[in-house]
Design an enzyme around this catalytic site. Structure first.
Site, PDB file in Angstrom:
ATOM      1  CB  VAL B  23      -0.994   0.046   1.194  1.00 19.61           C
ATOM      2  CG1 VAL B  23      -1.985  -1.108   1.128  1.00 19.61           C
ATOM      3  CG2 VAL B  23      -0.266   0.080   2.520  1.00 19.61           C
ATOM      4  CD  GLU B  24       0.515   6.253  -3.298  1.00 23.64           C
ATOM      5  OE1 GLU B  24      -0.711   6.068  -3.505  1.00 23.64           O
ATOM      6  OE2 GLU B  24       1.224   6.999  -3.990  1.00 23.64           O
ATOM      7  CB  THR B  25      -2.349   6.112   1.680  1.00 19.64           C
ATOM      8  OG1 THR B  25      -1.778   6.925   0.652  1.00 19.64           O
ATOM      9  CG2 THR B  25      -2.997   6.991   2.734  1.00 19.64           C
TER      10      THR B  25
END
Lengths: 306, 306
Positions: B23-25
C-alpha cells in the site's frame, strides 16, 4: 408496529346513525378532533351529549405525555366539557399502565425523560422514579477520568416529550438501558410533531426517543398511538370487542393506524392536520373506513338520514 | 451506507512488510489506535517514523467533530507526535469539505448543532453559519400563539456531537430542514458512543442525529465514517487508488466498514474497543483483512520477517 393491508378508499360518512349503531365505544383523539390548541371545535359538546344519550362509551386518547390524566381533565373542564378522569387515556398514563401490566417490580425504579405527567402517573401507580424535571438543569463536568454514576436499580427508562432534554439525561438514560441488565426502554410516543402552541408545528416526542435510539441502538417499546397497547388495555378493562370500537382522529399515521392496528372501525375528521387532498393523495396508503369534516357532522348527518 | 459482501475470516497479521509494501497510504483511526483517552499507545511514535521512512503517506481520520483540524493537531502535539494539520481529517472538516464539494452557495447559511470544531472549519471554508455553542443556553418561552422564527436562508443543518443539545436547537434545526426548500440534513457521524473521558462510554453523535431523525423523519447525509465521503475525498485529493490504501482502526462498524465501503485493505487493531472474541463471534459479520494487537506490531512482525 403491526402491518396492515391496504384498504379500499375511505368513504365519506353519509349515514352517521348506522355507524353509531354499529359500535359501542368511540375513542377520540383530542387535538384536531375535540379542540384545536385552546379552542373547542364547533358542535363538540352537543355531539358528545348525543352520543352519551345513546348509551355510547366515550374515551379520549392522547399521545401527550406532559400531563397526567387529572391534569388533562382540567383542560376539558376549562373548555366546558364534562369528561371524567377515567375516560382520559394519555400516554403518560399508558406508560404507568404498561409497567403495571407486566408487574414491574416495586423495588425497581423508573428513570424518566419527560415532563410532570409521567411522574404523576408513576406515583399514582405506586412506582419509584427519578429524573424528569429535576434533571433539567443538570450539567456534566468534564474532568479527565470523570465517570457518571447511575442507579443500578433502574429497571425501565420512560422517554416522552421533554422541553428540557439535555445531554445529562441522554447519558443517564443511556447508561441505564445499556448497563442495567434487562432494563426496559419505553417510549410514550414517537410523534415527529406536537402542538406546544398552535402557531406552528413543534418537534415532538419522536425527537427525544430518537436521541436514545441513536445512543443505545435499541428500539423502544411504544405505549402510545399507533402501538396497540392502549387499545388492548381499553378492550380488556371495559370488556369490549375491538370491532365494537370506532377510532376517531385527525391523523392518518397515528390515529387511523392505531385504530386499524387494533382492528377497530376508523373515522378520519378533516378538522385537524389532514386535508381531503392529503387523504386522497396517491402517496397515502392509510385509508380509514370513513371520513367527514368534523365530529358534529354526526348531528347533521343523523338529521339528514331520518 | 453501502452494502458489503461478507468476507472470509480475518487473518492474524504475520508479515507486516508485505502489507506495508502493498500500500501507499495508511489511514489511521485515532482513539484506540494512536491513543486511548489521554495516553499514547505503546510504540506509536516509532511505528509512524518507520512508516514515514519507508515513504508511506499517513492520514489520521476521526469522527470527532468537536475540534477543528487545527485544534485536533494540538492533541497530537501534546502527545509528542509530529503530525501536520493537513494529515488530519476530522468529521468537522468533512462537513465543510462536503459543502465545498457540492458548491454550497456562499449566500446560504449553515445551522450548526454541535461544538466549536464545526464552526471553525465552516469559517475556514468561507461559509456563513449560525447556531452552535451560541444556542446552548437558549430556552423557549411558551406563551399561547408563540412562534419560533427561523432564518429562511439556512440551506444546510449540520448535526454533530453536542454536549449542549437542547430543545431550542432541535426545534430550530427541524424548522430549517422541514420548511426551507432543499435544506440539507448533514450528520458528522452517527456513532452511538464517544469518549469524552476514558472512564466510561458516553452517548455519541448518534444521539443528536437521532433527535433530528425523530422530528424530521428524514435520513441524514453522513460525512464521517463509515460513509465513504472522506475516503473519496482523500483519494481525489492525493490522487491515490483506494486499493493502495490500508485503513487501520479499532472498530468494526465504523473503521473497518469505512475501509471496506471504500474498497481499501483493512487492519483491525485490538488496542481499542474490539476484542478478539468480539471479532470472532458468530454474530459479527464484519471481517477485516487482517488483525493484530497494536500498530507497533509492525515493528516486531517486520523484524521477525527479516
Amino acid at each position: 408496529m403491526e402491518n396492515f393491508t391496504t384498504k379500499a378508499s375511505a368513504q365519506p360518512l353519509k349515514n352517521a346513525d348506522e355507524l353509531i349503531d354499529s359500535v359501542e365505544t368511540f375513542i377520540f383523539d383530542c387535538d384536531g378532533v375535540i379542540w384545536k390548541g385552546d379552542k373547542l371545535i364547533d358542535g363538540v359538546p352537543q355531539t358528545l351529549d348525543m352520543l352519551r344519550s345513546r348509551g355510547k362509551r366515550l374515551v379520549f386518547v392522547t399521545n401527550n405525555s406532559t400531563k397526567s390524566r387529572k391534569q388533562y381533565g382540567k383542560k376539558f373542564e376549562t373548555l366546558g366539557l364534562d369528561v371524567s378522569e377515567e375516560e382520559i387515556f394519555a400516554s403518560s398514563f399508558a406508560a404507568a399502565a404498561y409497567l403495571k401490566s407486566i408487574d414491574f417490580p416495586k423495588d425497581k425504579k423508573v428513570y424518566v425523560v419527560g415532563e410532570d405527567g409521567i411522574l404523576k402517573e408513576l406515583e399514582l401507580a405506586g412506582f419509584q422514579y427519578l429524573g424528569g424535571p429535576d434533571d433539567g438543569g443538570k450539567k456534566i463536568e468534564l474532568k479527565p477520568g470523570f465517570l457518571m454514576e447511575h442507579d443500578k436499580d433502574v429497571g425501565a427508562v420512560v422517554v416522552g416529550f421533554d422541553r428540557y432534554l439535555n445531554y445529562y439525561k441522554v447519558q443517564y438514560g443511556t447508561l441505564c438501558i445499556r448497563e442495567n441488565p434487562g432494563c426496559l426502554f419505553i417510549a410514550t410516543n414517537r410523534d415527529a410533531v406536537t402542538h406546544l402552541t398552535d402557531a406552528q408545528e413543534w418537534a415532538g416526542g419522536g425527537s427525544m426517543v430518537g436521541a436514545f435510539i441513536g445512543s443505545t441502538q435499541r428500539e423502544p417499546l411504544v405505549v402510545g398511538k399507533p402501538s396497540t397497547f392502549m387499545m388492548d388495555y381499553l378492550a380488556n378493562k371495559f370488556g369490549i370487542l375491538k370491532s365494537q370500537i370506532c377510532m376517531v382522529g385527525d391523523r392518518l399515521d397515528t390515529d387511523i393506524l392505531f385504530g386499524q392496528n387494533g382492528g377497530c372501525k376508523t373515522l378520519l375528521v378533516l378538522s385537524g392536520v389532514t386535508s381531503l387532498s392529503m387523504l386522497q393523495s396517491p402517496s397515502n396508503s392509510i385509508q380509514p373506513d370513513f371520513y367527514t369534516n368534523k365530529i358534529s357532522d354526526f348531528l347533521s348527518l343523523k338529521a339528514a338520514a331520518v
